[in-house]
Enzyme design. Structure first.
Site, PDB file in Angstrom:
ATOM      1  N   ARG A   1       0.826  -1.217   0.000  1.00 24.27           N
ATOM      2  CA  ARG A   1       0.000   0.000   0.000  1.00 24.27           C
ATOM      3  C   ARG A   1       0.863   1.271   0.000  1.00 24.27           C
ATOM      4  O   ARG A   1       0.512   2.277   0.605  1.00 24.27           O
ATOM      5  CB  ARG A   1      -0.975   0.014   1.179  1.00 24.27           C
ATOM      6  CG  ARG A   1      -1.959  -1.144   1.169  1.00 24.27           C
ATOM      7  CD  ARG A   1      -2.877  -1.118  -0.037  1.00 24.27           C
ATOM      8  NE  ARG A   1      -3.761  -2.266  -0.067  1.00 24.27           N
ATOM      9  CZ  ARG A   1      -3.522  -3.401  -0.728  1.00 24.27           C
ATOM     10  NH1 ARG A   1      -2.416  -3.521  -1.441  1.00 24.27           N
ATOM     11  NH2 ARG A   1      -4.372  -4.402  -0.711  1.00 24.27           N
TER      12      ARG A   1
ATOM     13  N   SER B   1     -11.932  -0.748   1.256  1.00 26.98           N
ATOM     14  CA  SER B   1     -11.447  -1.372   2.490  1.00 26.98           C
ATOM     15  C   SER B   1     -10.898  -0.295   3.424  1.00 26.98           C
ATOM     16  O   SER B   1     -10.079   0.530   3.030  1.00 26.98           O
ATOM     17  CB  SER B   1     -10.362  -2.396   2.156  1.00 26.98           C
ATOM     18  OG  SER B   1      -9.890  -3.026   3.317  1.00 26.98           O
TER      19      SER B   1
ATOM     20  N   GLU C   1      -6.423   2.329   6.053  1.00 24.58           N
ATOM     21  CA  GLU C   1      -5.990   2.421   4.661  1.00 24.58           C
ATOM     22  C   GLU C   1      -6.521   3.711   4.047  1.00 24.58           C
ATOM     23  O   GLU C   1      -5.941   4.265   3.117  1.00 24.58           O
ATOM     24  CB  GLU C   1      -6.503   1.207   3.879  1.00 24.58           C
ATOM     25  CG  GLU C   1      -6.007   1.130   2.458  1.00 24.58           C
ATOM     26  CD  GLU C   1      -6.315  -0.207   1.819  1.00 24.58           C
ATOM     27  OE1 GLU C   1      -6.648  -0.222   0.628  1.00 24.58           O
ATOM     28  OE2 GLU C   1      -6.223  -1.249   2.502  1.00 24.58           O
TER      29      GLU C   1
END
Length: 310
Positions: A181, A231, A301
């Protein structure tokens, strides 16, 4: 508090090249984010060309105005007080979408679903994992988005980006500093304008079948019909965020109109009238309870940007 003279100068400079309908003052960001929340941006710029984008970036930097760049408005939570300074959103950039053999070139502002569909139509495989990820190609590269054992780092071969002087630079895959990420662009704040993907040849029907299977899995397990930012939490080492949240008894837990999805506990959704504060308070409460129950720190996230309401 931003410098009013600098702000007026910025608007004047941009008005010379961008029409008023793409230069929006005090624009509610709830209209431009997938969470459907967020206060006003001082000015929202919607460039159509790389030249317009370069001028907007260079002008904001020269005038010392705060600058925020968004893709499709997914994977972000804009707070209720809005965003000071200049916000540039890239999803209206003129679209480049073409293939040359196994290489696919696409503008950063294209939605991932459209890039996946184009790849399938041209018999190019490897990006199927991204079909249901909400957001733009540029945003996916910025975050090194991934799903179902796929990740952007595995298929990106080259990226064009603009720095704060308005200069375009091309980076090869080895220079992109991909990790979980993460990409170099989170540190440099360069703006991605075009992406090259290195894909593989396959039968169009076989690719379409894999896409259908993955999308069916998404629809059955994820709240795609709800306002969310995708998410909510990164995957903690050795665990799955959604499983930890569900084991903590938080599936369906809500703060105001923000709710831990009853379909997938890894998603926070806006039930219709949530504020950004509701969503942020829910995220913090989930973090606190999961830490207490399992000793695991969940890292969001979703990027939180802007100011709280005063």
């Amino acid at each position: 508090m931003i410098n009013k003279y600098a702000f007026t100068s910025f608007i004047s400079q941009l008005n010379a090249i961008i029409p008023g309908e793409r230069l929006l003052i005090d624009e509610p960001m709830s209209r431009h984010t997938t969470f459907a929340v967020g206060g006003p941006a001082d000015v929202l710029v919607l460039p159509h060309t790389v030249q317009e984008l370069a001028v907007a970036i260079r002008s904001a930097k020269e005038l010392l105005l705060p600058l925020t760049v968004l893709g499709g408005g997914s994977n972000v939570l804009v707070l209720d007080g809005g965003i000071r300074g200049v916000v540039i959103q890239l999803n209206e950039l003129n679209k480049v979408l073409q293939c040359d053999g196994l290489l696919l070139r696409a503008s950063s502002g294209l939605m991932l679903g459209d890039v996946c569909a184009f790849a399938q139509q041209n018999g190019l495989a490897g990006i199927e994992f991204a079909c249901g990820i909400p957001g733009t190609l540029g945003g996916a590269v910025f975050m090194n988005a991934g799903a179902y054992d796929g990740e952007m780092s595995k298929i990106v071969s080259r990226v064009q980006a603009i720095n704060d002087a308005g200069i375009v630079h091309t980076y090869d895959a080895a220079e992109l500093e991909f990790s979980y990420r993460h990409s170099r662009f989170q540190l440099t704040q360069e703006v991605i304008v075009e992406v090259e993907l290195a894909l593989t040849a396959d039968d169009k029907a076989a690719i379409a079948e894999r896409i259908d299977v993955l999308m069916s899995r998404r629809r059955s397990k994820q709240p795609l019909e709800m306002h969310s930012a995708g998410s909510t939490f990164k995957r903690p080492a050795g665990h799955f965020a959604g499983t930890l949240i569900e084991q903590t008894g938080l599936k369906g837990f809500s703060v105001g109109d923000a709710q831990v999805s009853t379909k997938h506990a890894g998603f926070v959704v806006n039930m219709g009238h949530a504020s950004a504060e509701d969503i942020l308070n829910l995220i913090r409460e989930v973090q606190k309870r999961v830490q207490s129950a399992h000793g695991v720190c969940l890292e969001p996230e979703v990027r939180v940007i802007g100011e709280s309401r005063k």
